[in-house]
Design a protein around this motif. Structure first.
Motif, PDB file in Angstrom:
ATOM      1  N   UNK A 216       1.486  -0.728  12.780  1.00 26.51           N
ATOM      2  CA  UNK A 216       1.997  -0.059  13.973  1.00 26.51           C
ATOM      3  C   UNK A 216       3.372   0.525  13.674  1.00 26.51           C
ATOM      4  N   UNK A 217       3.590   1.766  14.076  1.00 30.24           N
ATOM      5  CA  UNK A 217       4.902   2.402  13.957  1.00 30.24           C
ATOM      6  C   UNK A 217       5.346   2.848  15.347  1.00 30.24           C
ATOM      7  N   UNK A 218       6.627   2.729  15.627  1.00 28.61           N
ATOM      8  CA  UNK A 218       7.163   3.022  16.955  1.00 28.61           C
ATOM      9  C   UNK A 218       7.448   4.506  17.146  1.00 28.61           C
ATOM     10  N   UNK A 219       8.100   5.117  16.159  1.00 27.71           N
ATOM     11  CA  UNK A 219       8.371   6.558  16.083  1.00 27.71           C
ATOM     12  C   UNK A 219       9.410   7.066  17.085  1.00 27.71           C
ATOM     13  N   UNK A 220      10.199   6.165  17.654  1.00 27.16           N
ATOM     14  CA  UNK A 220      11.288   6.610  18.523  1.00 27.16           C
ATOM     15  C   UNK A 220      12.370   5.547  18.627  1.00 27.16           C
TER      16      UNK A 220
ATOM     17  N   UNK B 220       8.244   6.112  10.306  1.00 29.16           N
ATOM     18  CA  UNK B 220       9.055   5.436  11.309  1.00 29.16           C
ATOM     19  C   UNK B 220      10.525   5.435  10.909  1.00 29.16           C
ATOM     20  N   UNK B 221      10.794   5.109   9.640  1.00 30.81           N
ATOM     21  CA  UNK B 221      12.175   5.158   9.148  1.00 30.81           C
ATOM     22  C   UNK B 221      12.722   6.580   9.220  1.00 30.81           C
TER      23      UNK B 221
ATOM     24  N   UNK C  68       7.841  14.742   7.521  1.00 37.32           N
ATOM     25  CA  UNK C  68       6.984  14.703   8.701  1.00 37.32           C
ATOM     26  C   UNK C  68       7.809  14.399   9.951  1.00 37.32           C
ATOM     27  N   UNK C  69       8.808  13.548   9.830  1.00 37.94           N
ATOM     28  CA  UNK C  69       9.680  13.258  10.968  1.00 37.94           C
ATOM     29  C   UNK C  69      10.392  14.526  11.429  1.00 37.94           C
TER      30      UNK C  69
END
Length: 226
Positions: free
Chosen positions: A108-112, A153-154, A196-197
């Motif tokens: 799972x990644x939060x992305x914020x 995520x990072x 991608x971020x």
């Protein structure tokens, strides 16, 4: 019968948060870009592994409304402004929260995840290190979460901080210090994840034109700190 809410206690770019009582709040979306029931499922999933997220009442929620535990404490940004935490400590907390999340089963990644999205009560609509409660930091706002690469995520957290750091506003210097602390061990940040971020931030409809224009300089700053 719908949930009876009280006063408005927080607003963000995409939603508003209303008081239900001392234990619960309702977050109501102003658009339909995400599904609150999907978000609730992710929150319950990671909470089941002991990750610090507020409880949710799935049975009282809908695709546009999320009923969740009312936490008590400031966001990390609020705690910094009050002198309760310094910038480098805040960046280190973000790094620990990312590593702890990525150690859970399921990728799972939060992305914020950023300093105004962790802390205390989810009394805001768009924070991630939601609140710095007496029990420690809680992570809120899981609307962007998905299964994916930790490097992304990072990258997202780094880009969010770097945009502020290069923006020339009052919080620019603390954001740079937080970013440096976040990247003390940059081994989890990948070139693909950062690219991608940046792409996702540029495509985010809540970004202002100025924020999008800062992305190239923000990426340069990130690489300069690694």
């Amino acid at each position: 019968m719908g949930i009876i809410t009280g006063r408005l206690i927080g607003s963000g770019r995409a939603s508003d948060v209303y008081e239900i009582d001392d234990a619960w709040v309702l977050r109501r979306a102003r658009d339909t870009y995400s599904d609150a029931l999907v978000e609730a499922a992710v929150m319950e999933r990671v909470r089941g592994y002991g990750y610090p997220v507020p409880r949710v009442r799935v049975e009282d929620s809908s695709s546009t409304e999320l009923v969740m535990e009312r936490l008590h404490g400031p966001t990390m940004l609020g705690a910094f402004a009050a002198g309760r935490i310094d910038a480098r400590e805040a960046g280190a907390v973000l790094a620990r929260l990312l590593r702890r999340l990525h150690a859970l089963p399921g990728r799972v990644v939060h992305l914020d995840l950023h300093p105004d999205n962790d802390g205390g009560p989810p009394a805001r609509a768009k924070p991630s290190v939601g609140e710095l409660t007496p029990a420690g930091p809680y992570v809120i706002d899981w609307a962007n979460a998905e299964e994916g690469d930790p490097g992304l995520d990072w990258g997202m957290s780094a880009v969010i901080l770097a945009q502020v750091a290069v923006g020339g506003e009052a919080f620019a210097e603390p954001a740079r210090a937080m970013l440096a602390a976040l990247l003390t061990d940059p081994s989890s940040l990948t070139e693909d994840g950062l690219a991608e971020a940046r792409r996702r931030r540029a495509a985010n409809p809540t970004m202002s034109r100025r924020e999008v224009e800062l992305l190239a300089e923000a990426e340069e700053l990130i690489w300069s700190l690694i």
